[in-house]
Design an enzyme around this catalytic site. Sequence first.
Site, PDB file in Angstrom:
ATOM      1  N   ASN A   9       0.850  -1.192   0.000  1.00 23.62           N
ATOM      2  CA  ASN A   9       0.000   0.000   0.000  1.00 23.62           C
ATOM      3  C   ASN A   9       0.885   1.241   0.000  1.00 23.62           C
ATOM      4  O   ASN A   9       1.487   1.590   1.010  1.00 23.62           O
ATOM      5  CB  ASN A   9      -0.906  -0.014   1.240  1.00 23.62           C
ATOM      6  CG  ASN A   9      -1.773   1.242   1.334  1.00 23.62           C
ATOM      7  OD1 ASN A   9      -1.984   1.937   0.336  1.00 23.62           O
ATOM      8  ND2 ASN A   9      -2.274   1.525   2.528  1.00 23.62           N
ATOM      9  N   TRP A  10       0.928   1.917  -1.140  1.00 22.79           N
ATOM     10  CA  TRP A  10       1.799   3.092  -1.274  1.00 22.79           C
ATOM     11  C   TRP A  10       1.209   4.342  -0.629  1.00 22.79           C
ATOM     12  O   TRP A  10       1.886   5.355  -0.508  1.00 22.79           O
ATOM     13  CB  TRP A  10       2.072   3.362  -2.748  1.00 22.79           C
ATOM     14  CG  TRP A  10       3.036   2.391  -3.357  1.00 22.79           C
ATOM     15  CD1 TRP A  10       3.511   1.236  -2.802  1.00 22.79           C
ATOM     16  CD2 TRP A  10       3.643   2.484  -4.653  1.00 22.79           C
ATOM     17  NE1 TRP A  10       4.376   0.611  -3.661  1.00 22.79           N
ATOM     18  CE2 TRP A  10       4.480   1.343  -4.804  1.00 22.79           C
ATOM     19  CE3 TRP A  10       3.562   3.404  -5.693  1.00 22.79           C
ATOM     20  CZ2 TRP A  10       5.231   1.119  -5.962  1.00 22.79           C
ATOM     21  CZ3 TRP A  10       4.308   3.181  -6.850  1.00 22.79           C
ATOM     22  CH2 TRP A  10       5.131   2.057  -6.975  1.00 22.79           C
ATOM     23  N   LYS A  11      -0.070   4.291  -0.261  1.00 29.10           N
ATOM     24  CA  LYS A  11      -0.745   5.463   0.301  1.00 29.10           C
ATOM     25  C   LYS A  11      -0.573   6.644  -0.662  1.00 29.10           C
ATOM     26  O   LYS A  11      -0.637   6.449  -1.871  1.00 29.10           O
ATOM     27  CB  LYS A  11      -0.229   5.742   1.709  1.00 29.10           C
ATOM     28  CG  LYS A  11      -0.314   4.503   2.610  1.00 29.10           C
ATOM     29  CD  LYS A  11       0.039   4.771   4.043  1.00 29.10           C
ATOM     30  CE  LYS A  11      -0.062   3.477   4.838  1.00 29.10           C
ATOM     31  NZ  LYS A  11       0.168   3.688   6.283  1.00 29.10           N
ATOM     32  N   HIS A  94      -9.405   1.046   5.594  1.00 28.68           N
ATOM     33  CA  HIS A  94      -8.077   1.270   6.158  1.00 28.68           C
ATOM     34  C   HIS A  94      -8.190   2.259   7.313  1.00 28.68           C
ATOM     35  O   HIS A  94      -9.021   3.165   7.298  1.00 28.68           O
ATOM     36  CB  HIS A  94      -7.126   1.802   5.087  1.00 28.68           C
ATOM     37  CG  HIS A  94      -5.695   1.835   5.513  1.00 28.68           C
ATOM     38  ND1 HIS A  94      -5.191   2.844   6.298  1.00 28.68           N
ATOM     39  CD2 HIS A  94      -4.669   0.986   5.284  1.00 28.68           C
ATOM     40  CE1 HIS A  94      -3.903   2.611   6.523  1.00 28.68           C
ATOM     41  NE2 HIS A  94      -3.558   1.495   5.923  1.00 28.68           N
ATOM     42  N   GLU A  96      -6.592   4.763   8.198  1.00 33.92           N
ATOM     43  CA  GLU A  96      -6.500   6.185   7.840  1.00 33.92           C
ATOM     44  C   GLU A  96      -7.807   6.687   7.245  1.00 33.92           C
ATOM     45  O   GLU A  96      -8.190   7.841   7.456  1.00 33.92           O
ATOM     46  CB  GLU A  96      -5.322   6.393   6.884  1.00 33.92           C
ATOM     47  CG  GLU A  96      -3.984   6.188   7.576  1.00 33.92           C
ATOM     48  CD  GLU A  96      -2.859   5.829   6.629  1.00 33.92           C
ATOM     49  OE1 GLU A  96      -3.052   5.910   5.394  1.00 33.92           O
ATOM     50  OE2 GLU A  96      -1.777   5.464   7.126  1.00 33.92           O
ATOM     51  N   GLU A 166      -4.518  -4.763  11.043  1.00 30.82           N
ATOM     52  CA  GLU A 166      -3.499  -3.717  11.138  1.00 30.82           C
ATOM     53  C   GLU A 166      -3.681  -2.971  12.457  1.00 30.82           C
ATOM     54  O   GLU A 166      -4.507  -2.062  12.538  1.00 30.82           O
ATOM     55  CB  GLU A 166      -3.596  -2.758   9.949  1.00 30.82           C
ATOM     56  CG  GLU A 166      -5.026  -2.389   9.542  1.00 30.82           C
ATOM     57  CD  GLU A 166      -5.104  -1.135   8.687  1.00 30.82           C
ATOM     58  OE1 GLU A 166      -4.143  -0.850   7.973  1.00 30.82           O
ATOM     59  OE2 GLU A 166      -6.127  -0.437   8.788  1.00 30.82           O
ATOM     60  N   GLY A 172       3.110   2.780  10.467  1.00 26.44           N
ATOM     61  CA  GLY A 172       3.975   3.920  10.211  1.00 26.44           C
ATOM     62  C   GLY A 172       4.733   4.412  11.418  1.00 26.44           C
ATOM     63  O   GLY A 172       5.349   5.481  11.377  1.00 26.44           O
ATOM     64  N   SER A 211       3.822  -1.997   9.900  1.00 26.60           N
ATOM     65  CA  SER A 211       5.288  -1.931   9.913  1.00 26.60           C
ATOM     66  C   SER A 211       5.956  -3.272   9.623  1.00 26.60           C
ATOM     67  O   SER A 211       7.010  -3.581  10.174  1.00 26.60           O
ATOM     68  CB  SER A 211       5.791  -1.352  11.244  1.00 26.60           C
ATOM     69  OG  SER A 211       5.353  -0.021  11.407  1.00 26.60           O
ATOM     70  N   GLY A 232       3.304  -1.269   4.219  1.00 23.76           N
ATOM     71  CA  GLY A 232       3.247   0.169   4.000  1.00 23.76           C
ATOM     72  C   GLY A 232       4.566   0.724   3.508  1.00 23.76           C
ATOM     73  O   GLY A 232       4.931   0.584   2.346  1.00 23.76           O
ATOM     74  N   GLY A 233       5.331   1.355   4.409  1.00 19.91           N
ATOM     75  CA  GLY A 233       6.553   2.053   4.021  1.00 19.91           C
ATOM     76  C   GLY A 233       7.543   1.198   3.260  1.00 19.91           C
ATOM     77  O   GLY A 233       8.179   1.654   2.301  1.00 19.91           O
TER      78      GLY A 233
END
Length: 249
Positions: A9-11, A94, A96, A166, A172, A211, A232-233
């Site tokens: 997931n690149w957001k 998600h 967010e 999650e 993050g 993470s 994610g990151g």
Amino acid sequence: MRTPLIAGNWKMNGSAELIRQFGERFAQAGLPEALDITIIPPFPYLDAAQHAFEGTRLGLGAQTLNPVHSGAHTGEVSGQMLKEFGVCYVLIGHSERRQLYRETDDHVYDRTQAALSVGLTPVLCVGETLEERDAGDTMQVVLRQVGHVMARLEPAQRQQIVIAYEPVWAIGTGRTASPEQAQEVMAGIREYQAGFDTQLAAQLRLLYGGSMNAGNAAELLAQPDIDGGLVGGASLKVDDFYAICQSAG
């Protein structure tokens, strides 16, 4: 036997150059055969990704969708539009989206139905905040989020869902749920699904998000109820994401 799924997931990150780099890197061999891999970039990159990933192991996902198929919804994207760009998976709920854009459990259910209606696979995201975990409410929160969707679906629809756990406090932040903590929640979700259908529970794919990186992926993926990762990151780093995919073999 559940096929592992690694989804990146690149957001609101990425670039056309990064799309190109992923296409080139994943055109190479060296990945497990029984593995699904999906990149979930921002909407503007779907067209470039569809072309760059052709002939590779990379599939395409989207970060959300609108519950309706068309109309006066400026700035929104429908499931039918996503299908035109080869999207197979779509994130629903998600953390967010829930926190920053006030998506409720009802909104999450509506988006799930919209995805299913056009043949997209919903990746239902659930998880607790640090306050909820410290209060001992983790399973109560997670199963409420899962149940609000799964209990309202038809049996055939439940078979099309992927669930991503999650923990919000691990997204993050660099903090990660221990393999034991993640496994405990995953096992609870699977046990809940068995209340509907034991066969469904056995085949349901459960992803860990929070993470996951190249250093901890193998230990997390070794847990019996973790069938992949929502990354994610680390999914923005070509070599790191490739290494995570290798860990799923």
